[in-house]
Design an enzyme around this catalytic site. Structure first.
Site, PDB file in Angstrom:
ATOM      1  N   LYS A 242       0.832  -1.196   0.000  1.00  0.00           N
ATOM      2  CA  LYS A 242       0.000   0.000   0.000  1.00  0.00           C
ATOM      3  C   LYS A 242       0.864   1.242   0.000  1.00  0.00           C
ATOM      4  CE  LYS A 242      -3.862  -2.199   2.322  1.00  0.00           C
ATOM      5  NZ  LYS A 242      -4.663  -2.358   3.519  1.00  0.00           N
ATOM      6  N   ARG A 243       2.047   1.127   0.547  1.00  0.00           N
ATOM      7  CA  ARG A 243       2.919   2.285   0.669  1.00  0.00           C
ATOM      8  C   ARG A 243       3.537   2.690  -0.658  1.00  0.00           C
ATOM      9  NH1 ARG A 243       6.451   0.675   4.400  1.00  0.00           N
ATOM     10  NH2 ARG A 243       8.075   1.636   3.132  1.00  0.00           N
TER      11      ARG A 243
END
Length: 483
Positions: A242-243
């Site tokens: 997600k980062r």
RNA sequence: GGUCCCAUCGUCUAGUGGCCUAGGACAUCACCCUCUCAAGGUGGAGACACGGGUUCAAAUCCCGUUGGGACUGCCA
């Protein structure tokens, strides 16, 4: 015999990930291919620290967008804490769980070099009483094997001796994921646990818990079948993060990907339809999908391929549907949903819906995503088309024929008896002939002067729709800039 | 490190022992079409990780090697 009961159980610790979307889709497909199948959404929010309400909303809206409708739920684990506490106490009384007061520092200090990782079972038989710092651990079998019968991968064998006595209830009293998950799966009579491969190592622990609960409650619930889907990875072959990876499902909606195209693409990640055709209607996917056919190896989420497929779906839209689908991008003011970061370049009073309806077919076949529409049609609505200086310099300023063509166009276009595409076309061909230029060269300065760029929808149709007044106005303005 | 998973064109995949001189799609290259850009059409290049077996026959079965990945939390 009733149908399969499946659940999608995301935890709201971030925006809705494309990998989650695929997991949700595969669950939903299994439910939908049986008239009695049931699809459940369960929000696994037992970790209060990391969960946020906006992420829950994100799950709901993304699933609604994708059309993954629910038969039961949404349920939230945070509403169900009492049931988990009961399950934990029942397991404790039945001897499956024991209290442990080892601090992580103590664990660390005790660890012999080279010892197997994980908890060493120190408190297993110490008869620790419940206290403010005691966690509850599961007493795992010391011998034998646990076999996960995985629908995707076949049997996967785990040696029980290597499975540590894992924590089931934190010292704070909060029940952890493993027990909450199994308690709910049993309660909901889940028949197929379909999730990402990162959960494969959890499966034997959950099976142990499931069976312990079966015995402790004397409520015999058949063990669910497991199916661990291959991971979605980035170009570095790492699990999508997600980062660092562009994996927010909502951002694809914002960019103008169609839900139908997105679902079709997602289905292709780890699975493929029969035959050579990859663009297939949802009904066919539902009909053909089999967990047993799911690939074993990780898949790369290829935005280029998604974009190509989206273009095919966009072009397949009826003209009316295309216009309606475009509304959030071209007329966000009158739309109930709009892309989150959209900044319209024209004002609401400049937008002309009937003009857009006529322009739409010209752009429908040249965009791959709906988000590309505004920049392509801006010159119809703005008083002055945003000018690309490099193009202007190339075909008008630094090309001596540029100003000549502009002047000729102004003269001829003003005299045109019929203002329509064929006449404009003919007229421009004649301008070119007069200068010994091919149409492709002759049209360039006109296009640049009127639309601001060298690329765009067909010029003569565009001029017809723009109208004589505005066309000539812009030609004059461009000619003035040369002087 | 330990446990587990995986391995066909750059990418997603078809392929379940002979139909494979390995098929499709995206990307890529060339050409055609064309008022630009797309779209479309035609064609090209491009893969069974490696080594051993088993078999009359292996991309397909077995073993090993190598390489990748996941997990290894009082997160989910």
């Amino acid at each position: 015999m009733s149908g399969p009961r499946v659940r999608f159980a995301p935890s709201p610790t971030g925006f809705f990930h494309v990998g989650s979307a695929r997991t949700a889709l595969f669950n939903w497909l299994v439910a939908r291919q049986d008239p009695e199948g049931v699809f459940i959404l369960r929000i696994e929010d037992t970790d209060a620290e990391r969960n946020r309400e906006e992420w829950v909303e994100g799950i709901f809206s993304a699933m609604a967008w994708l059309g993954l409708d629910l038969d039961e739920g949404p349920f939230r684990q945070s509403d169900n804490a009492a049931a988990y506490d009961n399950a934990a106490q029942l397991l404790r009384r039945s001897g499956y769980l024991y209290y442990c007061d080892c601090s992580s520092a103590a664990l660390e200090a005790r660890k012999a070099p080279g010892a197997p990782p994980g908890y060493d079972g120190f408190c297993r038989d110490r008869g620790v009483e419940r206290g403010p710092t005691t966690a509850l651990r599961f007493r795992t079998p010391r011998e034998g094997v646990t076999i996960v019968h995985d629908l995707v991968r076949g049997d996967v064998e785990f040696a029980n001796a290597l499975i540590e006595d894992f924590v089931v209830v934190k010292s704070s009293g909060d029940v952890l994921y493993a027990l909450a998950n199994v308690t709910d799966d049993r309660h909901d009579r889940i028949t197929h646990v379909i999730r990402g491969e990162e959960h494969l190592a959890n499966a034997p622990k959950q099976m142990m818990l499931w069976e312990a609960l079966n015995r402790a409650t004397s409520d015999e619930v058949a063990l669910a079948l497991y199916a661990h889907l291959p991971l979605l990875v980035n170009e570095q072959r790492k699990k999508l993060s997600k980062r660092r990876d562009p994996v927010a499902t909502e951002s694809y909606r914002d960019q103008g990907y169609l839900a139908s195209a997105f679902v079709n693409y997602l289905a292709l990640l780890g699975w493929s339809p029969r035959g050579d055709q990859e663009i297939v209607p949802l009904g066919a996917i539902i009909e053909q999908f089999r967990l047993e056919d799911v690939s074993h190896s990780p898949a790369f989420f290829d935005v280029k391929k998604l974009t190509h497929m989206n273009g095919e779906y966009v072009r397949a839209l009826s003209p009316g549907d295309f216009v309606r689908s475009s509304a959030p991008w071209v007329c966000p003011w009158r739309s109930d949903w709009r892309p989150s970061d959209l900044v319209p370049s024209w004002r609401e009073d400049q937008f002309d819906a009937s003009l857009f309806a006529r322009v739409a077919p010209l752009v429908q076949e040249r965009v791959a995503t709906l988000g590309e529409i505004p920049s392509m049609v801006a010159f119809f609505f703005l008083d002055d088309a945003p000018l690309d200086e490099a193009s202007f310099a190339k075909v008008i300023l630094s090309d001596p024929t540029g100003p000549t063509i502009l002047g000729e166009a102004i003269r001829r276009f003003e005299l045109l008896t019929t203002w329509d595409a064929p006449s404009l076309h003919t007229s421009t061909v004649e301008i070119g002939e007069g200068l010994g230029l091919a149409l492709r060269k002759a049209q360039a300065p006109i296009r640049c002067a009127v639309t601001g760029t060298l690329v765009g929808p067909p010029l003569f149709e565009s001029l017809e729709l723009l109208g004589r007044k505005r066309t000539v106005q812009r030609l004059r303005a461009a000619a003035a800039r040369c002087a």
